[in-house]
Scaffold this motif. Structure first.
Motif, short mmCIF file in Angstrom:
data_model
loop_
_atom_site.label_atom_id
_atom_site.label_comp_id
_atom_site.label_asym_id
_atom_site.label_seq_id
_atom_site.Cartn_x
_atom_site.Cartn_y
_atom_site.Cartn_z
N VAL A 120 6.63 1.02 1.08
CA VAL A 120 6.78 -0.10 0.14
C VAL A 120 5.44 -0.38 -0.53
CG1 VAL A 120 7.27 -2.57 -0.03
CG2 VAL A 120 8.77 -1.09 1.33
N MET A 121 4.36 -0.33 0.23
CA MET A 121 3.03 -0.54 -0.35
C MET A 121 2.72 0.51 -1.40
SD MET A 121 1.85 -3.27 1.16
CE MET A 121 3.57 -3.76 1.18
N LYS A 122 2.94 1.79 -1.07
CA LYS A 122 2.59 2.86 -1.99
C LYS A 122 3.45 2.82 -3.25
CE LYS A 122 0.99 6.81 -0.78
NZ LYS A 122 0.77 8.17 -0.24
N ALA A 123 4.69 2.34 -3.12
CA ALA A 123 5.59 2.24 -4.27
C ALA A 123 5.29 1.03 -5.15
CB ALA A 123 7.04 2.19 -3.79
N GLY A 124 4.32 0.21 -4.75
CA GLY A 124 3.95 -0.95 -5.54
C GLY A 124 4.93 -2.10 -5.43
N ALA A 125 5.85 -2.02 -4.48
CA ALA A 125 6.79 -3.11 -4.26
C ALA A 125 6.15 -4.14 -3.31
CB ALA A 125 8.11 -2.58 -3.69
N VAL A 126 6.91 -5.17 -2.96
CA VAL A 126 6.40 -6.27 -2.14
C VAL A 126 7.20 -6.33 -0.84
CG1 VAL A 126 5.99 -8.75 -2.01
CG2 VAL A 126 5.72 -7.56 -4.20
N ALA A 127 6.54 -6.15 0.28
CA ALA A 127 7.21 -6.18 1.57
C ALA A 127 7.45 -7.63 2.01
CB ALA A 127 6.38 -5.45 2.62
N VAL A 128 8.67 -7.91 2.40
CA VAL A 128 9.01 -9.20 3.00
C VAL A 128 9.31 -8.91 4.47
CG1 VAL A 128 10.55 -11.19 2.96
CG2 VAL A 128 9.95 -10.04 0.82
#
Length: 544
Positions: free
Chosen positions: A120-128
């Motif tokens: 998720v970090m590498k994809a530029g998304a936001v981890a909840v």
């Protein structure tokens, strides 16, 4: 304060940040050992997933172990790199995740959960990040607040997420045998993924407070924040080594666990033993069998392990970290006498991501939390925000490279005042800079004009060998305003009768001023706690 240009296509996270004039003042001056000069500032473009994984592989090599399991499975950094990049491809190619989308992560503590977080970090998304123990209503509320559209979930933790009935939520399970299982989808994807060039101040994760009352608060943390906690507390206080093996009880949905079991070991090129079951009874044999050298857990667990510690070989253990609640001096001393290891006490907060006051080695003073971690500032203030004299109790105020930024929540104004983060803890600062915990600000008991800190009474009771756990709260009293009531869990086989209560009251009178001693002691099988192990005093206050 001006933000960098965001890489997020979905702008919701940045749009929901509080106005910058409500942020605490940020400090970026942690020294870069061994010298005293401040380290370089983080670059404008920074992806913490790439820094923790890709850069660590470049520095230490792909063959080093990174994650271990209780069953003996070992993942190398190279294997993790391949799996993370394949999952990132699934996120973007199959699921349509774009930078800035929120992705909920849920499941027991396993290498696959950690791999999902990194992807998720590498994809530029936001981890909840959420806890596997949280129930449908809690999950629904957090998904609503963060507007979560995707979830990666261990197949064993899917049911409650489905029952949460989150509108539009797309759940992708892993660890099962379905054709669309995440692991199966990832297996056919390319083993290399170019990380999104996120901004250092793009939101990387939303961590919800583990709190005990009211609507949960989403704490928004940036890519640079993830590295900052490793480059302050971990680098300067914990001082991990590449051959260290970390383990602990906090889950990855708790920032204490995310830092201690993923961020800190990976930043140092070390490895972590990820335990699905990590209570005191599971920790001791795991420490022995896997030759663990760094342990993260809560004060309650350290105390619970004392009786059985002699049956295990803990000679590999060199670092023990305690946080989540105050560490009693008696627990520190007993652990040191049994193991020879000094527990590193610390205070952290979800709002600030990890530990900001602590001390290690010869600098430790049992009964204190420590000093401000390099890169952080701390002081004690009154209700108006004015510093109080050393030795006087007041509210703890801190600032550093990470600060509180609630997701669209008016309580931001309560937590941040005059550029300082107010943690809600009452502390005393000693003249030489050491900070001593008194109580949570709402745990102070006022009886006949005396201020009584509940944790001080708890510490006294815990010094009795028959007391396993203790919690102290106020009871309304017509004459005194409030009186002290103690709830206690006794060692197995000890009578819960009035005779034991009388003995404990007499013991407390020998340890404390009479006005601090509990008027009544109530015995329980267990104290109420959150899934992260924090004591829920509000439940006991509700009884009173």
């Amino acid at each position: 304060m001006e933000l960098n240009t965001s890489a997020h296509i979905d702008t919701f996270p940045r749009d929901q940040l509080p106005p910058t004039d409500q942020w605490p003042e940020l400090v970026f001056d942690a020294p870069d050992p061994p010298g005293d000069a401040p380290g370089p500032p983080y670059p404008d473009r920074l992806n913490c997933g790439a820094e923790l994984l890709d850069r660590t592989v470049e520095r230490f090599g792909a063959e080093r172990p990174v994650f271990r399991t209780a069953g003996g499975e070992v993942w190398t950094y190279g294997e993790l790199h391949d799996r993370v990049d394949r999952i990132a491809h699934v996120l973007t190619d199959e699921l349509g995740v774009v930078p800035g989308n929120r992705v909920l992560l849920r499941g027991p503590t396993t290498p696959w959960l950690a791999a999902c977080w990194l992807a998720v970090m590498k994809a530029g998304a936001v981890a909840v990040t959420v806890l596997a123990q949280q129930r449908p209503a809690e999950l629904a509320t957090m998904c609503e607040i963060a507007r979560v559209g995707h979830a990666l979930c261990d197949v064993r933790s899917v049911d409650d997420l489905v029952k949460a009935e989150v509108p539009g939520l797309r759940i992708t399970a892993y660890g099962g045998d379905a054709p669309d299982d995440l692991v199966r989808l990832a297996a056919v994807k390319p083993a290399r993924y170019t990380a999104v060039e996120t901004s250092a101040d793009d939101v990387a994760l939303i961590a919800f407070t583990s709190g005990t009352t009211g609507r949960p608060k989403g704490c928004m943390h940036f890519h640079r924040d993830v590295l900052a906690i490793a480059d302050t507390f971990s680098r300067h206080v914990l001082k991990p080594e590449p051959d260290d093996i970390f383990t602990g009880s906090p889950p990855l949905g708790f920032t204490f666990g995310l830092g201690g079991l993923v961020i800190f070991p990976m930043r140092a090129g070390a490895s972590a033993l990820l335990l699905e079951q990590a209570g005191p009874k599971q920790l001791l044999p795991a420490l022995d069998r896997h030759r663990v050298s760094v342990l993260f857990t809560a004060p309650t667990a350290y105390r619970a392990m004392l009786d059985d510690i002699g049956s295990y070989d803990l000679s590999a253990l060199r670092r023990c970290v305690s946080a989540g609640e105050n560490l009693p001096a008696a627990t520190w001393q007993a652990w040191y006498e049994r193991t020879g290891v000094r527990i590193i006490n610390g205070i952290g907060a979800t709002e600030l991501l990890h530990i900001f006051i602590s001390a290690a080695d010869e600098a430790i003073r049992p009964g204190t939390t420590g000093v401000a971690v390099p890169g952080w500032r701390a002081r004690v203030v009154d209700a108006a925000g004015r510093p109080v004299a050393d030795g006087e109790p007041g509210l703890l105020a801190v600032r550093g490279p990470v600060g509180c930024r609630y997701l669209a929540d008016e309580r931001q104004r309560e937590y941040v005042k005059d550029g300082w983060n107010l943690t809600g803890d009452t502390y005393v600062r000693d003249p030489d800079g050491y900070f001593r915990y008194v109580a949570r600000a709402d745990d102070m008991i006022i009886s006949a004009g005396y201020n009584i800190a509940g944790p001080e009474v708890e510490d006294a009771l815990l010094r009795h060998p028959d007391v396993v756990e203790a919690a102290v709260v106020a009871r309304a009293d017509e004459r005194r305003g409030q009186v002290v009531v103690a709830y206690a869990v006794l060692r197995e086989g000890v009578s819960r009768g009035e005779g034991t209560a009388a003995l404990l009251r007499d013991f407390a009178k020998a340890e404390l001023a009479p006005y601090k001693c509990p008027r009544e002691i109530v015995f329980l099988d267990a104290l109420p706690r959150t899934p992260t192990g924090k004591l829920q005093r509000f439940r006991l206050r509700a009884v009173e």
